[in-house]
Design a protein around this motif. Structure first.
Motif, PDB file in Angstrom:
ATOM      1  N   GLY A  66      -5.542 -32.199  27.466  1.00 28.96           N
ATOM      2  CA  GLY A  66      -5.689 -31.296  28.661  1.00 28.96           C
ATOM      3  C   GLY A  66      -5.121 -31.361  29.343  1.00 28.96           C
ATOM      4  O   GLY A  66      -5.346 -30.764  30.787  1.00 28.96           O
ATOM      5  N   GLN A  67      -4.063 -32.209  29.644  1.00 27.05           N
ATOM      6  CA  GLN A  67      -3.732 -32.480  31.270  1.00 27.05           C
ATOM      7  C   GLN A  67      -2.199 -31.565  31.099  1.00 27.05           C
ATOM      8  O   GLN A  67      -1.747 -31.391  29.427  1.00 27.05           O
ATOM      9  CB  GLN A  67      -3.151 -34.130  31.314  1.00 27.05           C
ATOM     10  N   TYR A  78       2.545 -28.388  29.073  1.00 28.80           N
ATOM     11  CA  TYR A  78       1.081 -28.597  28.610  1.00 28.80           C
ATOM     12  C   TYR A  78       1.300 -28.859  26.516  1.00 28.80           C
ATOM     13  O   TYR A  78       1.952 -28.648  25.591  1.00 28.80           O
ATOM     14  CB  TYR A  78      -0.474 -27.504  27.947  1.00 28.80           C
ATOM     15  N   LYS A 113       5.112 -26.104  34.436  1.00 30.52           N
ATOM     16  CA  LYS A 113       5.277 -27.252  33.666  1.00 30.52           C
ATOM     17  C   LYS A 113       4.897 -27.011  31.949  1.00 30.52           C
ATOM     18  O   LYS A 113       4.373 -26.044  31.722  1.00 30.52           O
ATOM     19  CB  LYS A 113       3.816 -27.516  34.307  1.00 30.52           C
ATOM     20  N   THR A 129      -0.551 -33.898  35.556  1.00 30.29           N
ATOM     21  CA  THR A 129      -1.863 -33.145  36.078  1.00 30.29           C
ATOM     22  C   THR A 129      -3.241 -32.403  35.552  1.00 30.29           C
ATOM     23  O   THR A 129      -2.645 -31.974  34.115  1.00 30.29           O
ATOM     24  CB  THR A 129      -0.956 -31.666  37.011  1.00 30.29           C
ATOM     25  N   GLY A 130      -4.114 -32.649  36.059  1.00 22.54           N
ATOM     26  CA  GLY A 130      -4.823 -31.933  34.792  1.00 22.54           C
ATOM     27  C   GLY A 130      -6.079 -32.726  34.428  1.00 22.54           C
ATOM     28  O   GLY A 130      -6.229 -33.580  34.416  1.00 22.54           O
ATOM     29  N   THR A 131      -7.029 -32.653  34.052  1.00 18.15           N
ATOM     30  CA  THR A 131      -8.321 -33.321  33.844  1.00 18.15           C
ATOM     31  C   THR A 131      -8.620 -33.329  32.116  1.00 18.15           C
ATOM     32  O   THR A 131      -8.478 -32.372  31.368  1.00 18.15           O
ATOM     33  CB  THR A 131      -9.712 -32.651  34.543  1.00 18.15           C
ATOM     34  N   LEU A 166      -7.321 -22.326  32.238  1.00 18.22           N
ATOM     35  CA  LEU A 166      -7.248 -23.775  33.479  1.00 18.22           C
ATOM     36  C   LEU A 166      -6.202 -23.973  33.865  1.00 18.22           C
ATOM     37  O   LEU A 166      -6.321 -24.240  34.974  1.00 18.22           O
ATOM     38  CB  LEU A 166      -8.350 -24.529  33.162  1.00 18.22           C
ATOM     39  N   ALA A 167      -5.355 -24.767  32.975  1.00 15.63           N
ATOM     40  CA  ALA A 167      -4.430 -25.312  33.405  1.00 15.63           C
ATOM     41  C   ALA A 167      -3.071 -24.191  33.382  1.00 15.63           C
ATOM     42  O   ALA A 167      -1.971 -25.424  34.457  1.00 15.63           O
ATOM     43  CB  ALA A 167      -3.801 -26.452  32.466  1.00 15.63           C
ATOM     44  N   SER A 222      -7.975 -31.032  41.387  1.00 22.76           N
ATOM     45  CA  SER A 222      -7.278 -31.409  39.846  1.00 22.76           C
ATOM     46  C   SER A 222      -7.060 -32.883  40.515  1.00 22.76           C
ATOM     47  O   SER A 222      -5.350 -32.889  41.276  1.00 22.76           O
ATOM     48  CB  SER A 222      -6.784 -30.793  38.603  1.00 22.76           C
ATOM     49  N   LYS A 256      -7.270 -26.461  26.869  1.00 22.54           N
ATOM     50  CA  LYS A 256      -7.747 -25.542  28.707  1.00 22.54           C
ATOM     51  C   LYS A 256      -6.489 -25.013  29.157  1.00 22.54           C
ATOM     52  O   LYS A 256      -6.678 -25.081  30.455  1.00 22.54           O
ATOM     53  CB  LYS A 256      -7.818 -27.108  29.081  1.00 22.54           C
ATOM     54  N   SER A 257      -5.711 -24.029  28.270  1.00 22.75           N
ATOM     55  CA  SER A 257      -4.956 -23.515  28.802  1.00 22.75           C
ATOM     56  C   SER A 257      -5.028 -22.586  29.858  1.00 22.75           C
ATOM     57  O   SER A 257      -4.345 -22.488  30.575  1.00 22.75           O
ATOM     58  CB  SER A 257      -3.642 -23.222  27.264  1.00 22.75           C
TER      59      SER A 257
END
Length: 358
Positions: free
Chosen positions: A91-92, A190, A188, A40-42, A153-154, A21, A150-151
Motif C-alpha cells: 500500500g506504500q 509502488y 514514484k 510514502t503512504g499508509t 490513492l497512491a 500520509s 491502493k493504486s
C-alpha cells in the motif's frame, strides 16, 4: 523507515506529514553511491494466515500437485550481503534519487509472504499458437499479474500489471515495470500487495495458479529488472543467456499470455536492431522502462502488446537473447533488455546462469 539486512550506513532518517500520509526519507551510503529513498503512504492490513498454513524452508518450492486452497508461508531466500534493503509495506510507494543500484524491497515483519493455491482457470486457456516453441523455453516461462489495490490513492496510474516471468534455476526474473507500478509524473514506484503466477504445461493448459501476498523483491533501477525474492520457481535447470548480440538477427518472443486474459503459448518473430537506445530524460517518456538507462530496440513487434512485457526473446536454439519490456506504438518497435543487461542483474543478485557468445 527501517533499513535492514544491508551495508548502507544510515546518515539520517526524518519523519514528516504530507497531505495526511506519513513520509519517511533516508539518506544512505550504498555500495555504489549515495541515494535518497522516500517512502510514502499508509500500509494496508496484513492478510490473515489460516491455522493449517504450511511453513516452507528457504528455497523450497510449492509442489505442482499442491491441493487447491492450501496456504504456504514463504521465508526470504538468502541474499548477497552487499544488497541494501528498503522496507516498503503493501500500500506504500517509494521514490529514489541518486545511484542506488540494485536493492531489495521488503515489507515489515507483520507482512510475511504467503501463497495460496488457486483453482486453475481452465476456461481462460486459448488454443496454442506456438507449438514449435522448444519445451525448455516453455518450461522457463510463466505469467505474472501484480495488483496494487491502493493504486488510485497512491497516485499510481494502474491497478494491475501483467507480464512475463522467467525461471532462472528456481529464481524468477521479471521486467521491473511489470513487478512495480511506476507513476511517470511523480516518479514514484509502488510495490504489489498481491501477485498471481500462472504456470502452463507444454500443451498450453494451465498447470497451476498461485496467489502470493506481500512478496519481497530484488529490484534494479540500473538494469530495469526485478526478482520476486520469496517466490521459488519450479525449474532446476539454468538458462543460457546470449551475452551481447551485436548484429541484427531474427529471434522469437515467447509468452504464455495473448492479451485479453487468454492463456496458451504465443510467439512473435522479431528482428534485433542491435542499437542501444538513449533515454530522453523526460519522466513522462517511460519507454521502455522507468529510470532505466540500458536497453535495446527490436522491430516488427506486431501483436506484442499489453501482457508481453517481461517475456523472453529467444534464438532458434532456445537461448535467451533479451527480456522484452514496452512496445512503442509511435515507432512501431519493441524495447528489451539484452543479454548483457540480464547478466549484470543476475550477477548482482547471485542468480545462476550459463552464457553463449554469438
Amino acid at each position: 523507515m527501517r533499513l535492514s539486512r544491508q551495508l548502507w550506513s544510515i546518515i539520517g532518517v526524518v519523519g514528516v506529514l504530507c497531505l495526511g500520509s506519513p513520509v519517511f526519507a533516508a539518506t544512505a551510503l550504498a555500495p555504489n553511491g549515495v541515494a535518497d529513498v522516500t517512502v510514502t503512504g499508509t500500509p494496508i492490513s496484513p492478510p490473515t494466515i489460516p491455522a493449517n498454513a504450511i511453513q516452507l524452508a528457504p528455497g523450497q518450492s510449492i509442489p505442482l500437485n499442491a491441493p487447491i486452497g492450501q496456504t504456504y508461508i514463504i521465508p526470504p531466500r538468502p541474499l548477497p550481503s552487499n544488497l541494501p534493503v528498503v522496507q516498503v509495506d503493501p500500500g506504500q510507494g517509494y521514490s529514489v534519487d541518486g545511484s542506488p543500484g540494485t536493492f531489495v524491497v521488503e515489507p515489515g515483519p507483520n507482512y510475511p509472504t504467503i501463497a495460496v493455491v488457486d483453482n486453475p482457470a481452465v476456461n481462460a486457456v486459448s488454443p496454442t499458437s506456438a507449438a514449435s516453441v522448444p519445451s525448455g523455453v516453455k518450461s522457463h516461462t510463466a505469467i505474472m499479474t501484480a495488483y496494487f489495490p491502493k493504486s488510485k490513492l497512491a497516485g499510481c496510474p494502474y491497478s494491475s500489471n501483467t507480464g512475463g516471468l522467467l525461471d532462472f534455476n528456481t529464481w524468477w526474473v521479471a521486467d521491473n515495470h511489470v513487478y512495480s507500478c511506476y507513476n511517470p509524473y511523480n516518479e514514484k514506484f509502488y510495490t504489489p500487495s498481491q501477485l498471481d503466477v500462472i504456470l502452463l504445461n507444454s500443451a498450453g493448459d494451465e498447470q497451476q495458479e498461485l496467489t502470493y501476498y506481500d512478496p519481497i523483491s530484488e529490484t534494479s533501477l540500473q538494469y530495469g529488472l526485478a526478482s520476486p525474492d520469496a517466490i521459488v520457481a519450479p525449474i532446476t535447470s539454468t538458462v543460457t543467456v546470449v551475452t551481447n548480440p551485436t548484429i541484427s538477427q531474427s529471434d522469437t518472443a515467447v509468452s504464455a499470455y495473448g492479451g485479453g486474459g487468454s492463456f496458451g503459448w504465443f510467439t512473435q518473430s522479431l528482428t534485433l536492431l542491435a542499437a542501444r537506445v538513449t533515454p530522453s530524460g523526460d519522466p513522462t517518456d517511460y519507454y521502455p522502462d522507468p529510470a532505466t538507462p540500458v536497453y535495446d530496440e527490436f522491430s516488427n513487434y506486431g501483436s506484442i502488446t499489453g501482457g508481453w512485457s517481461g517475456s523472453g526473446i529467444w534464438d532458434s536454439s532456445g537461448r535467451l537473447v533479451a527480456i522484452s519490456t514496452i512496445a512503442n506504438s509511435q515507432t512501431g518497435n519493441l524495447y528489451g533488455f539484452d543479454g548483457g543487461d540480464v547478466i549484470n542483474f543476475l550477477n548482482k543478485v547471485g542468480i545462476p546462469y550459463s552464457t553463449y557468445n554469438e
